[in-house]
Write a protein that holds these residues in place. Sequence first.
Motif, PDB file in Angstrom:
ATOM      1  N   THR A 195       0.469  -1.617  -0.176  1.00 28.44           N
ATOM      2  CA  THR A 195       0.174   0.302   0.212  1.00 28.44           C
ATOM      3  C   THR A 195       1.168   1.318   0.529  1.00 28.44           C
ATOM      4  N   LEU A 196       0.570   2.433  -0.702  1.00 27.00           N
ATOM      5  CA  LEU A 196       0.809   3.718  -0.458  1.00 27.00           C
ATOM      6  C   LEU A 196      -0.043   4.432   0.398  1.00 27.00           C
ATOM      7  N   THR A 197       0.556   4.964   1.876  1.00 24.29           N
ATOM      8  CA  THR A 197      -0.393   6.229   2.500  1.00 24.29           C
ATOM      9  C   THR A 197       0.226   6.947   1.579  1.00 24.29           C
ATOM     10  N   VAL A 198      -1.232   8.518   1.602  1.00 28.81           N
ATOM     11  CA  VAL A 198      -1.494   9.712   1.271  1.00 28.81           C
ATOM     12  C   VAL A 198      -1.545  10.190   2.314  1.00 28.81           C
ATOM     13  N   THR A 199      -1.074  11.186   2.654  1.00 29.24           N
ATOM     14  CA  THR A 199      -1.217  12.077   4.235  1.00 29.24           C
ATOM     15  C   THR A 199      -0.938  13.237   3.587  1.00 29.24           C
ATOM     16  N   GLY A 200      -1.763  14.264   4.479  1.00 23.88           N
ATOM     17  CA  GLY A 200      -1.837  15.633   4.570  1.00 23.88           C
ATOM     18  C   GLY A 200      -2.406  16.875   6.202  1.00 23.88           C
TER      19      GLY A 200
END
Length: 264
Positions: free
Chosen positions: A51-56
């Motif tokens: 998985t890639l976990t995209v965060t902001g």
Amino acid sequence: MTVIMAATRMLDVTVGADDLRRALIAVLPHAAKKAERTHLHRVRCYVAPDTLTVTGTDGYTVAAALVPVVVDHDHDAAADFGHLDLSPADAAKILAVFRIGPKGHEQDDAPDWLIRIEVEVTLYPPDKQGEADVQVPYVRLTDVSGFIPGAELELPMLAADEHAPHVPRLVATQLARPAGALDTFGVGTEMIARFTAAAKAYGSPLLQSVTESPQMLVIRVGDSFIGCVRPLEFTEDDKALHKQWLEDWCSRLPAAPPGDSRPE
């Protein structure tokens, strides 16, 4: 004189275009808008083999969205990579360049819309003054939905910032706290609007829960998005005023009929 450069590939995965687009749409509203807040003015993507976990985050709300990896072309590289950071403007470029056919991804006979993500570091040799090698990392995204590669976008990665918060840990800390209860709570309209972007992207409602000490609103959308925002804090005078407003509404509205008033 010929300058010799060496490129080392550090990451090579393929993800669904729709998954990546939804994650970016959901997370972008939470990244800091002001470029001078360099540690927050970024979209950070944590890399794992599956998985890639995209965060902001801008310090007031935090958001994380999952993007499943369809193909991991280099398992060891993905396991050791860590994370990549992009500016919000560059994340928006990904949305502008990589689009999917209208409604096509929802049809059984539609092609799989895929994006290959490769990260390389270009090594420049020392200059005449003998300065150390300069590493210039960049990320390349390529539409690999068909036999022939389609649109391609190459973006510079932001320099690492030790002050950038670890969003997954921040969310995990909230989830580990006991569930709380709020009789009445408020969230600023601008804050809650950030989360409606995720609801629209994933086509699911906002599921909300509260944690204790300190109280925090945890917001989920489906199985791929989670975020947090602190509810507004009210003084005792504010709470008394809010209670009075509620009582006023009870006096204005007609009395509820006895028993079950639902239509047959």
